[in-house]
Each structure stands twice: as structure tokens, then as C-alpha cells.
Write an enzyme that holds these catalytic residues in place. Structure first.
Site, mmCIF file in Angstrom:
data_model
loop_
_atom_site.group_PDB
_atom_site.id
_atom_site.type_symbol
_atom_site.label_atom_id
_atom_site.label_comp_id
_atom_site.label_asym_id
_atom_site.label_seq_id
_atom_site.Cartn_x
_atom_site.Cartn_y
_atom_site.Cartn_z
ATOM 1 N N HIS A 204 3.206 19.852 35.888
ATOM 2 C CA HIS A 204 2.985 18.520 35.284
ATOM 3 C C HIS A 204 3.931 17.454 35.857
ATOM 4 C CE1 HIS A 204 1.292 16.459 31.456
ATOM 5 N NE2 HIS A 204 1.444 15.598 32.440
ATOM 6 N N GLY B 18 2.635 14.859 37.807
ATOM 7 C CA GLY B 18 1.757 13.792 38.314
ATOM 8 C C GLY B 18 2.423 12.427 38.394
ATOM 9 N N GLY C 27 -11.899 6.681 34.731
ATOM 10 C CA GLY C 27 -11.059 5.524 34.411
ATOM 11 C C GLY C 27 -10.236 5.105 35.620
ATOM 12 N N PRO D 270 -20.060 4.853 31.713
ATOM 13 C CA PRO D 270 -20.860 4.307 32.814
ATOM 14 C C PRO D 270 -21.097 2.797 32.658
ATOM 15 C CG PRO D 270 -21.811 6.340 32.000
ATOM 16 C CD PRO D 270 -20.687 5.993 31.064
HETATM 17 C C1 DGY Z 1 1.275 10.959 30.680
HETATM 18 O O1 DGY Z 1 1.901 9.900 30.842
HETATM 19 O O2 DGY Z 1 0.546 11.170 29.726
HETATM 20 C C2 DGY Z 1 1.467 11.970 31.732
HETATM 21 O O3 DGY Z 1 0.730 13.090 31.568
HETATM 22 C C3 DGY Z 1 2.928 12.258 31.908
HETATM 23 O O4 DGY Z 1 3.158 12.129 33.245
#
Ligand code: DGY
Length: 377
Positions: free
Chosen positions: A339, A341, A193, A223
């Protein structure tokens, strides 16, 4: 002219009328429960409005369930993060006024979507705004895992640097960039994605030559010939090929594998012992999607027994309850982040703002900037 007694009687009656009017005004406001303090830039979008009563869990920790069940009663909207479980119990406690659940996350495994659908409650979430932050951290994890960041930083932290003798091949690892003696690099994606696309874009300057992916045929990441041709055209001549593959090929051919798939039962432990055993010995596994996609025990074994080179993971099954004795923490080649990210100032501000905008639009029946169709999910 009234006597003193009748004046105080009149004042008393006026005060009683005012109290009852202001309590009526208070209760006629729409109640929104906010499960985390969204900070000084975002909270005023709610608190400065006089048509809304905002109830906020102000502690910087998971919202207490009992507090939530008590305060949600009669609310029209709720703004949550991914630690709040939205199930029948919570929705029943909210009652029939509830129109919107707005989560400050792109993932929604913490929400029983079918329960929302039954009650005609809308769901807001925060896709797109975190794409770049998660793609950035995916590349960072690939570099950390390949170049032994956890292990080597441990040497410094533990005061062992003075004992470390620099030697030609000490603490080397596989390079992400292509080079004269290693001119090709295949990156694999489980899930293809938006975040995978943004990660691929960042990897092109590293000299990546081939891209393979495996994704859910029923998802937006499925795909698509035209999309793949357009991506390939965009990155040519550097990128030589881009194609969907089965999981077996994904395991066997990826030099760096990025797991950027959603969680939930359909992806649970897709990366298991069988998959890991097929990977290349120098390969690196990155998981910035969901912890449940990877079997942690199998990954720990793969690292311990050196079936793969290393791992960089931002998510672990069972988080946040990952203690020091977790099998992955014991592996020096496992680079683990808690976590984070999406944890850049810019992105979290955008996520919080979008979550509030979704909630405000949803409670008055307007189009929400990012709504998940609960009936279709
Ligand atoms: C989400 O937004 O689902 C993330 O994993 C949190 O940062």
C-alpha cells in the site's frame, strides 16, 4: 517596606495567580489531536500557533487506541490517517466540542460517516493531490505484472542468476506497448474517476487503442457521454474507442484491468472467481484501489491455475496483516506492494498539508479546501 516574610507571601500569591492564569490560557486554547507526526514542514502549521494546543502521537506506528480515547476528550479537531477507526466510541470520547475529523487519505472507509453527520462533525479528506502518484504506481504494477518482475527479481535475490540460462523465450511476458505483431491493446477500468483518467493518460504513449470501464452509476465516476467524448477526442487518433461496459464485458475484453474503485460493502469482492474465469489468459490485473474489491483466494487460484497472466497489487484485503503464508504471497506471478500508492515525498507532503488546512479551516467554521459532505454520503 515589607518584611522578608510578607515579600515571600506576596511572591507566593503572585505565582499562584500566574499559574492559574496560564492554566486558564492553556485550557482555553483549542485542542487538536494529531495521530501521527506529520514532519518538520507540516507540524509547525499547528505547533507555531499560540491559539492551539496540539497533542501528537509521536510514534511512527498506529496510534494507540487507549491513548487516543483519553486524549481526544474536549478536542475541537483531530487529524488522522486511515489506520484510525472513527466510530461512535471515539466521537463520544471526544465530546461535544469536536468540530472536524480530518483524514490524510482520499479513502474514508475507516470513518463512520453517519456518526459524524448525527453529531454535526465535519469531515476533511485529501482527494486530487494523490492522483498522479497512484496513477504512476498503477502503470508500474501493470509493467511489473506483465513482465514477471516478482518472479525474475526473486531469481536474482536468491542467487540463482548464475544458473539461469538465457534462452529466446525464457521469462517472457505480455508487452504493455503495442507492436507490429500485436497492434491493439484494450485497457479496462473498474471505477472511472480521477485516478483512472490519469492512468489512461499515461497509457496512451504505450499505444493503447481501446478503453472500457465499469463504474458505480451513482458516483462521480459514473458514465458520462460528454466526458467520454472529450476524452476520446483528446487521445485520438491513438485511442480508437472509449465506452462504458457491463462487468462481464470488462472481464472478457480487458488486456490490462485496473481496479481503481473505492472500498466498502458495495464493491466487496466484485472481482471474484466468476469474474476472473472470464478474463483473457494473457491478461493482467492491477489493484491500486482497495483490497476488499478483490477476493484474494479467487485471485490466488486464478494465478495458480493460469486463468490470467499476472497481477500487480498495492492493496490486499486484511492489510496490513498479510503474512508470508498468505495465498497471494505464495504466487510468483503476484507482484505485491504494501500500500504505497501515494508514497512519494511530494504527494505525502501535499496530503499532510491539506489534512492540516482542512482541520484548521473546519474548527473555525470556514470553507475547508477538501470537505466531504457527511450528510449526503
Ligand atoms: C488513501 O489516501 O486512501 C490511500 O489509499 C492512502 O495512500
Amino acid at each position: 517596606m515589607q518584611s522578608d516574610g510578607s515579600i515571600s507571601q506576596a511572591v507566593y500569591q503572585a505565582q499562584t495567580r500566574l499559574t492559574s492564569l496560564s492554566s486558564h490560557l492553556r485550557t482555553s486554547k483549542s485542542k487538536i489531536v494529531v495521530c501521527r507526526d506529520l514532519g518538520p514542514d507540516v507540524m509547525p502549521l499547528l505547533t507555531k500557533r499560540d491559539d492551539i494546543e496540539v497533542i501528537t502521537w509521536t510514534e511512527d506506528c498506529v496510534c494507540d487506541r487507549e491513548w487516543l480515547l483519553k486524549n481526544i476528550s474536549g478536542a475541537v479537531g483531530i487529524v488522522i490517517v486511515f489506520s484510525e477507526l472513527v466510530n461512535a466510541e471515539l466521537l463520544d470520547a471526544a465530546g461535544p466540542n469536536l468540530k472536524v475529523v480530518s483524514t490524510m487519505s482520499v479513502g474514508y472507509e475507516h470513518i463512520h460517516v453517519s456518526e459524524l453527520a448525527k453529531r454535526n462533525v465535519r469531515l476533511g479528506y485529501t482527494p486530487d493531490v494523490l492522483t498522479d502518484a497512484v496513477a504512476d504506481i498503477s502503470v508500474m504494477l501493470a509493467l511489473m505484472a506483465g513482465r514477471n518482475a516478482n518472479e525474475t527479481m526473486g531469481i536474482v535475490r536468491e542467487g540463482l542468476w548464475p544458473k539461469f540460462i538465457w534462452a529466446p523465450f525464457a521469462l517472457c511476458g505480455p508487452q504493455l506497448s503495442t507492436s507490429g505483431i500485436s497492434p491493439s491493446r484494450t485497457v479496462g477500468f473498474l471505477g472511472f474517476g480521477r485516478i483512472s483518467h490519469a492512468t489512461l493518460a499515461r497509457l496512451i504513449p504505450f499505444g493503447v487503442t481501446d478503453c472500457i470501464y465499469s463504474s458505480n452509476p451513482n458516483s462521480a465516476a459514473s458514465p458520462k457521454k460528454e466526458r467520454d467524448e472529450a476524452l476520446l477526442k483528446q487521445y485520438r487518433p491513438q485511442l480508437k474507442s472509449l465506452r462504458p461496459v457491463d462487468r462481464d464485458t470488462l472481464a472478457r475484453e480487458s488486456d490490462v484491468l485496473f481496479i481503481l474503485a473505492p472500498g466498502g460493502p458495495s464493491t466487496r469482492h466484485l472481482i471474484d472467481e466468476d469474474f476472473l474465469r472470464k478474463m483473457k489468459k494473457h491478461s493482467v490485473l492491477v489493484n491500486a484501489g482497495r483490497g476488499t474489491v478483490v477476493d484474494s483466494d479467487a485471485l490466488a487460484k486464478a494465478l495458480r491455475e493460469k486463468w490470467i497472466w499476472g497481477a500487480g497489487i498495492d492493496v490486499v484485503e486484511g492489510e496490513p496483516n498479510i503474512w508470508k503464508d498468505h495465498p497471494l504471497i505464495r504466487e510468483p506471478r503476484c507482484n505485491i506492494l504494501p500500500h504505497i500508492g501515494s508514497a512519494s515525498f511530494e504527494t505525502r507532503l501535499a496530503m499532510a498539508t491539506l489534512a492540516v488546512e482542512n482541520c484548521l479551516a473546519g474548527i473555525v467554521g470556514q470553507n475547508m479546501p477538501a470537505e466531504l459532505d457527511v450528510k449526503a454520503s
